[in-house]
Design a protein around this motif. Structure first.
Motif, PDB file in Angstrom:
ATOM      1  N   ASN A  97       0.805  -1.224   0.000  1.00 14.77           N
ATOM      2  CA  ASN A  97       0.000   0.000   0.000  1.00 14.77           C
ATOM      3  C   ASN A  97       0.836   1.271   0.000  1.00 14.77           C
ATOM      4  OD1 ASN A  97      -2.852  -1.102   0.331  1.00 14.77           O
ATOM      5  ND2 ASN A  97      -1.817  -2.095   2.050  1.00 14.77           N
ATOM      6  N   LYS A  98       2.141   1.114  -0.117  1.00 13.58           N
ATOM      7  CA  LYS A  98       3.031   2.278  -0.130  1.00 13.58           C
ATOM      8  C   LYS A  98       2.999   2.946  -1.504  1.00 13.58           C
ATOM      9  CE  LYS A  98       7.921   3.448   0.765  1.00 13.58           C
ATOM     10  NZ  LYS A  98       8.539   3.614  -0.563  1.00 13.58           N
ATOM     11  N   ARG A  99       2.841   4.242  -1.524  1.00 15.13           N
ATOM     12  CA  ARG A  99       2.812   4.976  -2.785  1.00 15.13           C
ATOM     13  C   ARG A  99       4.192   4.957  -3.444  1.00 15.13           C
ATOM     14  NH1 ARG A  99      -1.719   8.105  -3.462  1.00 15.13           N
ATOM     15  NH2 ARG A  99      -2.999   8.487  -1.599  1.00 15.13           N
ATOM     16  N   PRO A 100       4.256   4.993  -4.767  1.00 16.35           N
ATOM     17  CA  PRO A 100       5.563   5.042  -5.445  1.00 16.35           C
ATOM     18  C   PRO A 100       6.315   6.321  -5.079  1.00 16.35           C
ATOM     19  CG  PRO A 100       3.795   4.501  -6.992  1.00 16.35           C
ATOM     20  CD  PRO A 100       3.129   4.926  -5.716  1.00 16.35           C
ATOM     21  N   VAL A 101       7.617   6.230  -5.087  1.00 10.49           N
ATOM     22  CA  VAL A 101       8.460   7.395  -4.799  1.00 10.49           C
ATOM     23  C   VAL A 101       9.055   7.913  -6.100  1.00 10.49           C
ATOM     24  CG1 VAL A 101       8.987   6.659  -2.457  1.00 10.49           C
ATOM     25  CG2 VAL A 101      10.472   5.917  -4.335  1.00 10.49           C
ATOM     26  N   GLY A 102       9.660   9.108  -6.032  1.00 13.58           N
ATOM     27  CA  GLY A 102      10.266   9.719  -7.212  1.00 13.58           C
ATOM     28  C   GLY A 102      11.574   9.044  -7.605  1.00 13.58           C
ATOM     29  N   LYS A 103      12.150   9.496  -8.702  1.00 11.86           N
ATOM     30  CA  LYS A 103      13.347   8.886  -9.266  1.00 11.86           C
ATOM     31  C   LYS A 103      14.639   9.594  -8.854  1.00 11.86           C
ATOM     32  CE  LYS A 103      11.274   5.654 -11.638  1.00 11.86           C
ATOM     33  NZ  LYS A 103      11.497   4.214 -11.332  1.00 11.86           N
ATOM     34  N   SER A 104      14.527  10.637  -8.048  1.00  5.92           N
ATOM     35  CA  SER A 104      15.712  11.330  -7.547  1.00  5.92           C
ATOM     36  C   SER A 104      15.783  11.122  -6.042  1.00  5.92           C
ATOM     37  CB  SER A 104      15.643  12.827  -7.881  1.00  5.92           C
ATOM     38  OG  SER A 104      16.778  13.511  -7.376  1.00  5.92           O
ATOM     39  N   TRP A 105      16.794  10.374  -5.602  1.00  5.12           N
ATOM     40  CA  TRP A 105      16.908   9.996  -4.196  1.00  5.12           C
ATOM     41  C   TRP A 105      18.022  10.762  -3.501  1.00  5.12           C
ATOM     42  CZ3 TRP A 105      16.892   3.881  -4.434  1.00  5.12           C
ATOM     43  CH2 TRP A 105      15.697   3.454  -5.034  1.00  5.12           C
ATOM     44  N   ARG A 106      17.813  11.033  -2.209  1.00  2.00           N
ATOM     45  CA  ARG A 106      18.844  11.564  -1.318  1.00  2.00           C
ATOM     46  C   ARG A 106      19.101  10.505  -0.260  1.00  2.00           C
ATOM     47  NH1 ARG A 106      16.896  15.018  -5.215  1.00  2.00           N
ATOM     48  NH2 ARG A 106      17.396  17.196  -4.794  1.00  2.00           N
ATOM     49  N   GLY A 120       1.794  10.838   4.295  1.00  2.00           N
ATOM     50  CA  GLY A 120       0.842  10.597   3.218  1.00  2.00           C
ATOM     51  C   GLY A 120       1.317   9.584   2.197  1.00  2.00           C
ATOM     52  N   GLN A 121       2.145   8.632   2.606  1.00  2.00           N
ATOM     53  CA  GLN A 121       2.711   7.673   1.660  1.00  2.00           C
ATOM     54  C   GLN A 121       1.925   6.368   1.567  1.00  2.00           C
ATOM     55  OE1 GLN A 121       7.229   8.687   2.854  1.00  2.00           O
ATOM     56  NE2 GLN A 121       7.072   7.242   1.161  1.00  2.00           N
ATOM     57  N   MET A 122       0.755   6.319   2.187  1.00  2.00           N
ATOM     58  CA  MET A 122      -0.069   5.115   2.117  1.00  2.00           C
ATOM     59  C   MET A 122      -1.200   5.319   1.125  1.00  2.00           C
ATOM     60  SD  MET A 122      -1.751   3.007   5.274  1.00  2.00           S
ATOM     61  CE  MET A 122      -2.933   1.695   5.015  1.00  2.00           C
ATOM     62  N   ARG A 123      -1.389   4.349   0.265  1.00  2.00           N
ATOM     63  CA  ARG A 123      -2.475   4.403  -0.713  1.00  2.00           C
ATOM     64  C   ARG A 123      -3.828   4.329  -0.007  1.00  2.00           C
ATOM     65  NH1 ARG A 123      -0.531   2.813  -5.960  1.00  2.00           N
ATOM     66  NH2 ARG A 123       1.442   1.653  -5.874  1.00  2.00           N
ATOM     67  N   GLY A 124      -4.859   4.743  -0.754  1.00  2.00           N
ATOM     68  CA  GLY A 124      -6.221   4.570  -0.266  1.00  2.00           C
ATOM     69  C   GLY A 124      -6.583   5.471   0.883  1.00  2.00           C
ATOM     70  N   ASN A 125      -5.931   6.652   0.953  1.00  3.06           N
ATOM     71  CA  ASN A 125      -6.285   7.578   2.032  1.00  3.06           C
ATOM     72  C   ASN A 125      -7.252   8.653   1.548  1.00  3.06           C
ATOM     73  OD1 ASN A 125      -4.560   9.092   0.469  1.00  3.06           O
ATOM     74  ND2 ASN A 125      -3.090   9.547   2.098  1.00  3.06           N
TER      75      ASN A 125
END
Length: 239
Positions: free
Chosen positions: A80-89, A219-224
């Motif tokens: 249920n974790k939302r996808p993250v962007g392609k630029s990581w720190r 806010g990284q969980m889907r279905g909220n």
């Protein structure tokens, strides 16, 4: 907490199995586990807070609930974790286990969303590479990774790039990593009252609970949809 008062027979099989021998009411168990991983509280703080509510709970019981339940909560959260962007720190922070410093590898994307985390006993190329392999397996390959001046992190990324047709762009700039350093603080603030961990296993489990709750808050969980609270999203992983 009304939603937590669900018959145990209606729980998902994995969660039900974990809770089978825990005889305290489910709503009390979930409340204590959530408070422990969400706020800067010690186990004895929780014991006192529950006593004020007329619920007798031993601090050692709370610890046992956390250790038993958090792995199932993290497993339920992952799909249920939302996808993250392609630029990581990416960076690491220090966690004390049995009186010794261990290393929590973490990364966020440029929006501040948590990519992944991994607790390791050592700070070297092998540890950094293991972190990147885990993060990529769960989140997909990034286009760019920003790290500090650590030679181990750079060596790990170079080793990964050697086996890729399209290499990951690597930037070494400590100032661009301010966002991950700030994010470390949210996790360290929760961990501080715990006064260090007694075992590596317990540290790994509890930190995963802290990280899951931190991601839910961001806010990284889907279905909220419908703006459920962070607490409601946490409980939805079980019920």
């Amino acid at each position: 907490m009304a939603k937590t008062k669900t018959a145990r027979k209606a729980l998902p099989a994995g969660i039900g199995k974990v809770l089978k021998r825990l005889h305290c009411p489910l709503d009390v168990i979930l409340l204590c586990v959530r408070w422990y991983v969400a706020y800067s509280l010690s186990l004895r703080n929780l014991e006192e807070m529950m006593a004020e509510r007329g619920v007798e709970v031993d601090h050692s019981s709370v610890h046992r609930w956390v250790i038993k339940l958090v792995p199932s909560l993290e497993k339920a959260f992952r799909p249920n974790k939302r996808p993250v962007g392609k630029s990581w720190r990416m960076d690491k922070t220090y966690i004390k286990v049995k009186g010794q410093w261990k290393y929590l590898y973490r990364a966020v994307d440029k929006e501040g969303n948590t990519v992944d985390f991994l607790l390791r006993a050592h700070r070297d190329k092998t540890a950094a590479r293991r972190y990147f392999e885990k993060a990529i397996a769960r989140n997909g390959e990034p286009e760019t990774v920003t790290v500090d001046k650590s030679g181990a992190n750079l060596a790990a990324l170079e080793a990964l790039n050697a086996a890729r047709p399209t290499p990951i762009n690597v930037r070494q700039n400590k100032y661009l990593n301010n966002i991950i350093e700030q994010d470390h603080r949210a996790v360290k603030r929760i961990v501080k009252p715990m006064m260090g961990f007694k075992s590596f296993r317990c540290a790994r489990i509890i930190l995963s609970g802290v990280e899951v709750m931190h991601m839910i808050r961001k806010g990284q969980m889907r279905g909220n949809d419908g703006t459920p609270t962070a607490a409601e999203q946490f409980y939805s992983l079980v019920i």
